[in-house]
Scaffold this active site. Structure first.
Site, mmCIF file in Angstrom:
data_model
loop_
_atom_site.group_PDB
_atom_site.id
_atom_site.type_symbol
_atom_site.label_atom_id
_atom_site.label_comp_id
_atom_site.label_asym_id
_atom_site.label_seq_id
_atom_site.Cartn_x
_atom_site.Cartn_y
_atom_site.Cartn_z
ATOM 1 N N LYS A 1 -2.792 15.001 -8.734
ATOM 2 C CA LYS A 1 -1.878 14.962 -9.874
ATOM 3 C C LYS A 1 -1.162 16.301 -10.089
ATOM 4 O O LYS A 1 -0.032 16.330 -10.583
ATOM 5 C CB LYS A 1 -2.634 14.550 -11.139
ATOM 6 C CG LYS A 1 -3.095 13.099 -11.117
ATOM 7 C CD LYS A 1 -1.933 12.121 -10.978
ATOM 8 C CE LYS A 1 -2.381 10.666 -11.091
ATOM 9 N NZ LYS A 1 -1.255 9.706 -11.042
ATOM 10 N N TYR B 1 -8.784 14.183 -7.571
ATOM 11 C CA TYR B 1 -7.799 13.598 -8.499
ATOM 12 C C TYR B 1 -6.915 14.688 -9.095
ATOM 13 O O TYR B 1 -5.694 14.541 -9.175
ATOM 14 C CB TYR B 1 -8.525 12.830 -9.602
ATOM 15 C CG TYR B 1 -7.604 12.103 -10.550
ATOM 16 C CD1 TYR B 1 -7.076 10.854 -10.221
ATOM 17 C CD2 TYR B 1 -7.269 12.649 -11.783
ATOM 18 C CE1 TYR B 1 -6.237 10.176 -11.089
ATOM 19 C CE2 TYR B 1 -6.427 11.981 -12.662
ATOM 20 C CZ TYR B 1 -5.910 10.744 -12.312
ATOM 21 O OH TYR B 1 -5.072 10.074 -13.181
ATOM 22 N N ASN C 1 3.954 4.704 -10.003
ATOM 23 C CA ASN C 1 2.834 4.707 -10.930
ATOM 24 C C ASN C 1 1.490 4.434 -10.269
ATOM 25 O O ASN C 1 0.447 4.727 -10.849
ATOM 26 C CB ASN C 1 3.104 3.649 -12.010
ATOM 27 C CG ASN C 1 1.916 3.410 -12.900
ATOM 28 O OD1 ASN C 1 1.620 4.203 -13.802
ATOM 29 N ND2 ASN C 1 1.203 2.319 -12.665
ATOM 30 N N ASP D 1 0.875 -1.171 0.000
ATOM 31 C CA ASP D 1 0.000 0.000 0.000
ATOM 32 C C ASP D 1 0.910 1.218 0.000
ATOM 33 O O ASP D 1 1.545 1.529 1.005
ATOM 34 C CB ASP D 1 -0.895 -0.014 1.237
ATOM 35 C CG ASP D 1 -1.838 1.189 1.308
ATOM 36 O OD1 ASP D 1 -1.656 2.149 0.526
ATOM 37 O OD2 ASP D 1 -2.742 1.175 2.156
ATOM 38 N N VAL D 2 1.000 1.910 -1.132
ATOM 39 C CA VAL D 2 1.974 2.994 -1.274
ATOM 40 C C VAL D 2 1.657 4.192 -0.393
ATOM 41 O O VAL D 2 2.511 5.074 -0.217
ATOM 42 C CB VAL D 2 2.111 3.451 -2.744
ATOM 43 C CG1 VAL D 2 2.602 2.317 -3.631
ATOM 44 C CG2 VAL D 2 0.791 4.028 -3.276
#
Length: 283
Positions: A166, A162, A97, A70-71
């Site tokens: 980003k 989102y 990624n 789990d990043v």
């Protein structure tokens, strides 16, 4: 020819590597003779991806590892870095990624925002901060590739969490590259992958066939490899609907909101529809 770091026996770590762009990248790296570690969630997905990578790798199972990570949790990425170092000796390519896009609303549940930012942004920050010191210490050329999005640049309405995540990846990766190029030795470079419309599980939204306008994950990775060789930091990917000149005009218009003191997101403001259409036609 691919970038010299993308060479046999070099080591690539790909988060979100069990599907989509991450898996396509891992398979490409494996086909180049690299040792590959994929990190993702979901035991069945990881096992299937690992088996496919073993088939693609000239070194077979000895050159492939798959780890549940789990990043959003720094401690899990630290364990991943230790495991890669123990198995393969270190990391030459880190591709941060992993990402999610469950959808969001401006006044939606705080938990949704927190999870999106934890995975999409903190996953990139954790990965870079945890792996880069060892990559620097390794004393050889290396790459850190962070997956961003055009939505983090033009920030269209509809999915604000989102977009924020980003946009953060873009700002972080720019700062990372500045830091790396001013690090003694200067052997590591950072790069921002900016995909176009790519048909993956993240974007399928119930569709089973690739829309004509979308690229495949493999096309995106091939373009990434090409632009890494060219030395690009901003790897701005086209797709079958949007060529680079149109992306450039959209990005310039977004920046122009500040310079021209227009309302934010004026591209979607009815008072500026005609001006934007005219601006785009200058491609």
């Amino acid at each position: 020819m691919p970038h010299p770091v993308l060479s046999p026996d070099h080591v690539a770590v790909v988060t979100g590597g069990a599907s989509g762009i991450g898996f396509a990248a891992a398979r490409k790296f494996a086909s180049l003779g690299m040792k590959v570690c994929i990190a993702d969630l979901g035991a069945d997905r990881l096992a299937a991806a690992e088996a496919a990578l073993v088939s693609a790798s000239s070194g077979g199972a000895a050159n492939v590892m798959a780890v549940s990570v789990d990043v959003s949790r720094a401690e899990e990425l630290s364990k991943l870095e230790d495991a890669v170092r123990e198995r393969f000796g270190g990391t030459d390519v880190l591709m941060n990624n992993a990402g999610i896009q469950p959808g969001s609303a401006m006044f939606g549940p705080a938990e949704n925002w927190q999870r999106i930012l934890a995975v999409n942004l903190w996953g990139v920050i954790h990965g870079s901060q945890i792996f880069a010191p060892g990559m620097i210490e390794r004393g050889r050329p290396a790459l850190i590739i962070n997956t961003g999005s055009k939505q983090g640049i033009t920030t269209p309405p509809g999915d604000p969490a989102y977009n924020v995540s980003k946009a953060g990846v873009k700002a972080f990766t720019e700062a990372l590259q500045h830091e790396l190029r001013n690090t003694k030795g200067g052997l590591i470079t950072a790069h921002l992958l900016i995909p176009g419309f790519v048909f993956t599980g993240l974007t399928a939204k119930g569709r089973t066939e690739k829309p004509p306008g979308a690229w495949t994950a493999e096309q995106t990775v091939d373009f990434m490899i090409e632009r890494l060789e060219a030395g690009d930091f901003y790897i701005l990917c086209p797709d079958n609907d949007v060529p680079r000149p149109l992306d450039e005009r959209r990005i310039l218009w977004a920046a122009g909101d500040i310079v021209e003191n227009r309302p934010p997101l004026s591209r979607w403001h009815p008072d500026y529809a005609e001006a934007f259409a005219s601006f785009v036609k200058k491609t």
